[in-house]
Design a protein around this motif. Structure first.
Motif, PDB file in Angstrom:
ATOM      1  N   PHE A 120      49.957  36.924  49.855  1.00 32.03           N
ATOM      2  CA  PHE A 120      48.275  36.650  50.355  1.00 32.03           C
ATOM      3  C   PHE A 120      48.221  36.246  48.612  1.00 32.03           C
ATOM      4  O   PHE A 120      47.887  35.112  48.527  1.00 32.03           O
ATOM      5  CB  PHE A 120      47.480  37.680  50.684  1.00 32.03           C
ATOM      6  N   LEU A 121      48.444  37.307  47.894  1.00 28.97           N
ATOM      7  CA  LEU A 121      48.465  37.019  46.348  1.00 28.97           C
ATOM      8  C   LEU A 121      48.908  35.945  45.539  1.00 28.97           C
ATOM      9  O   LEU A 121      49.439  34.991  44.883  1.00 28.97           O
ATOM     10  CB  LEU A 121      48.493  38.640  45.562  1.00 28.97           C
ATOM     11  N   ILE A 122      50.967  35.753  46.337  1.00 26.54           N
ATOM     12  CA  ILE A 122      51.530  34.487  46.195  1.00 26.54           C
ATOM     13  C   ILE A 122      51.383  33.166  46.339  1.00 26.54           C
ATOM     14  O   ILE A 122      50.786  32.271  46.038  1.00 26.54           O
ATOM     15  CB  ILE A 122      52.659  34.764  46.825  1.00 26.54           C
ATOM     16  N   ALA A 123      50.560  33.189  47.437  1.00 29.78           N
ATOM     17  CA  ALA A 123      50.164  31.924  48.263  1.00 29.78           C
ATOM     18  C   ALA A 123      48.869  32.121  47.948  1.00 29.78           C
ATOM     19  O   ALA A 123      48.532  29.828  46.848  1.00 29.78           O
ATOM     20  CB  ALA A 123      49.732  31.737  49.783  1.00 29.78           C
ATOM     21  N   GLY A 145      42.180  27.118  49.585  1.00 26.11           N
ATOM     22  CA  GLY A 145      42.179  28.052  48.954  1.00 26.11           C
ATOM     23  C   GLY A 145      40.968  29.057  48.812  1.00 26.11           C
ATOM     24  O   GLY A 145      41.006  30.359  48.313  1.00 26.11           O
ATOM     25  N   LEU A 146      39.742  28.630  48.973  1.00 27.73           N
ATOM     26  CA  LEU A 146      38.366  29.234  48.716  1.00 27.73           C
ATOM     27  C   LEU A 146      37.611  30.115  50.348  1.00 27.73           C
ATOM     28  O   LEU A 146      36.243  30.516  49.492  1.00 27.73           O
ATOM     29  CB  LEU A 146      38.091  28.561  47.836  1.00 27.73           C
ATOM     30  N   VAL A 147      38.420  29.453  51.495  1.00 28.88           N
ATOM     31  CA  VAL A 147      37.754  30.037  52.762  1.00 28.88           C
ATOM     32  C   VAL A 147      38.156  29.666  53.619  1.00 28.88           C
ATOM     33  O   VAL A 147      38.470  31.197  53.808  1.00 28.88           O
ATOM     34  CB  VAL A 147      37.037  28.283  53.350  1.00 28.88           C
ATOM     35  N   GLY A 200      42.746  37.127  54.759  1.00 22.82           N
ATOM     36  CA  GLY A 200      42.168  37.851  54.356  1.00 22.82           C
ATOM     37  C   GLY A 200      41.846  39.216  54.353  1.00 22.82           C
ATOM     38  O   GLY A 200      42.104  40.710  54.702  1.00 22.82           O
ATOM     39  N   PHE A 201      40.599  38.913  54.809  1.00 28.17           N
ATOM     40  CA  PHE A 201      39.587  39.850  55.366  1.00 28.17           C
ATOM     41  C   PHE A 201      40.174  40.779  56.721  1.00 28.17           C
ATOM     42  O   PHE A 201      39.888  42.153  56.941  1.00 28.17           O
ATOM     43  CB  PHE A 201      38.474  39.619  55.190  1.00 28.17           C
ATOM     44  N   HIS A 245      34.727  47.184  49.867  1.00 27.00           N
ATOM     45  CA  HIS A 245      34.563  46.627  48.410  1.00 27.00           C
ATOM     46  C   HIS A 245      34.219  44.597  48.183  1.00 27.00           C
ATOM     47  O   HIS A 245      33.997  44.399  47.435  1.00 27.00           O
ATOM     48  CB  HIS A 245      35.994  47.260  48.103  1.00 27.00           C
ATOM     49  N   ASN A 246      35.283  44.129  48.739  1.00 26.87           N
ATOM     50  CA  ASN A 246      35.225  42.872  48.721  1.00 26.87           C
ATOM     51  C   ASN A 246      34.296  42.480  48.804  1.00 26.87           C
ATOM     52  O   ASN A 246      33.646  40.859  49.207  1.00 26.87           O
ATOM     53  CB  ASN A 246      36.801  41.938  49.137  1.00 26.87           C
ATOM     54  N   LEU A 247      33.666  42.739  50.930  1.00 27.93           N
ATOM     55  CA  LEU A 247      32.388  41.974  51.092  1.00 27.93           C
ATOM     56  C   LEU A 247      31.387  42.409  50.000  1.00 27.93           C
ATOM     57  O   LEU A 247      30.016  41.347  49.208  1.00 27.93           O
ATOM     58  CB  LEU A 247      32.131  42.476  52.554  1.00 27.93           C
ATOM     59  N   ILE A 248      31.140  43.541  49.413  1.00 30.60           N
ATOM     60  CA  ILE A 248      30.012  44.049  48.290  1.00 30.60           C
ATOM     61  C   ILE A 248      29.940  42.746  47.017  1.00 30.60           C
ATOM     62  O   ILE A 248      28.848  41.820  46.979  1.00 30.60           O
ATOM     63  CB  ILE A 248      30.625  45.176  48.159  1.00 30.60           C
TER      64      ILE A 248
END
Length: 147
Positions: A23-26, A73-75, A81-82, A92-95
């Motif tokens: 995910f981070l590489i993509a 990349g932004l949507v 990823g979620f 944590h990500n949703l917060i």
């Protein structure tokens, strides 16, 4: 290759780490493509960080490609990823995302009235993006360290 001494929890954790790494590489590749393409093909004298939006000129085909990459990349990538992370990290990500959204929903009107009072320069797109980004990061870090 599967380690026979690996339990199901450890195997799942390793799979999550591999997925997170991909995910981070993509995300890095998408960001690099956007940044390099914008810098290389800019036909104007625009500077995105200085707010010179009007001076930025891109070929139409590139603007469409970059818009699609940004939406991906932004949507799409964060939503995918979620679905791939565990519940604790998802919380944590949703917060973090909620903190960024609240900062924009409150930050823009505050900025607008402060501008009307003569305290700050007029609101602009990069400033709103920066508010969202910083607030999202701060909210995520707070949730990660406090919850």
């Amino acid at each position: 290759m599967t380690d026979p001494n690996l339990g199901p929890g450890e195997a799942r954790t390793r799979q999550r780490v591999r997925t997170q790494t991909l995910f981070l590489i993509a995300a890095g590749v998408v960001g690099a493509l956007i940044g390099l393409s914008t810098g290389f093909f800019d036909e104007g004298s625009g500077n995105l960080f200085a707010g010179d939006w009007e001076a930025l000129k891109l070929p139409r085909w590139l603007a469409l490609m970059l818009a699609a990459l940004m939406l991906f990349g932004l949507v799409a990538l964060p939503l995918w990823g979620f679905a791939k992370i565990d519940d604790y990290k998802r919380q944590h990500n949703l917060i973090g995302f909620t903190g960024g959204c609240i900062a924009v929903l409150s930050g823009f009107p505050v900025w607008a009235v402060l501008y009307a009072g003569g305290f700050v320069p007029p609101p602009h797109a990069f400033g709103v993006f920066a508010i969202a980004y910083v607030a999202m990061l701060a909210s995520f870090l707070y949730a990660r360290w406090k919850i």
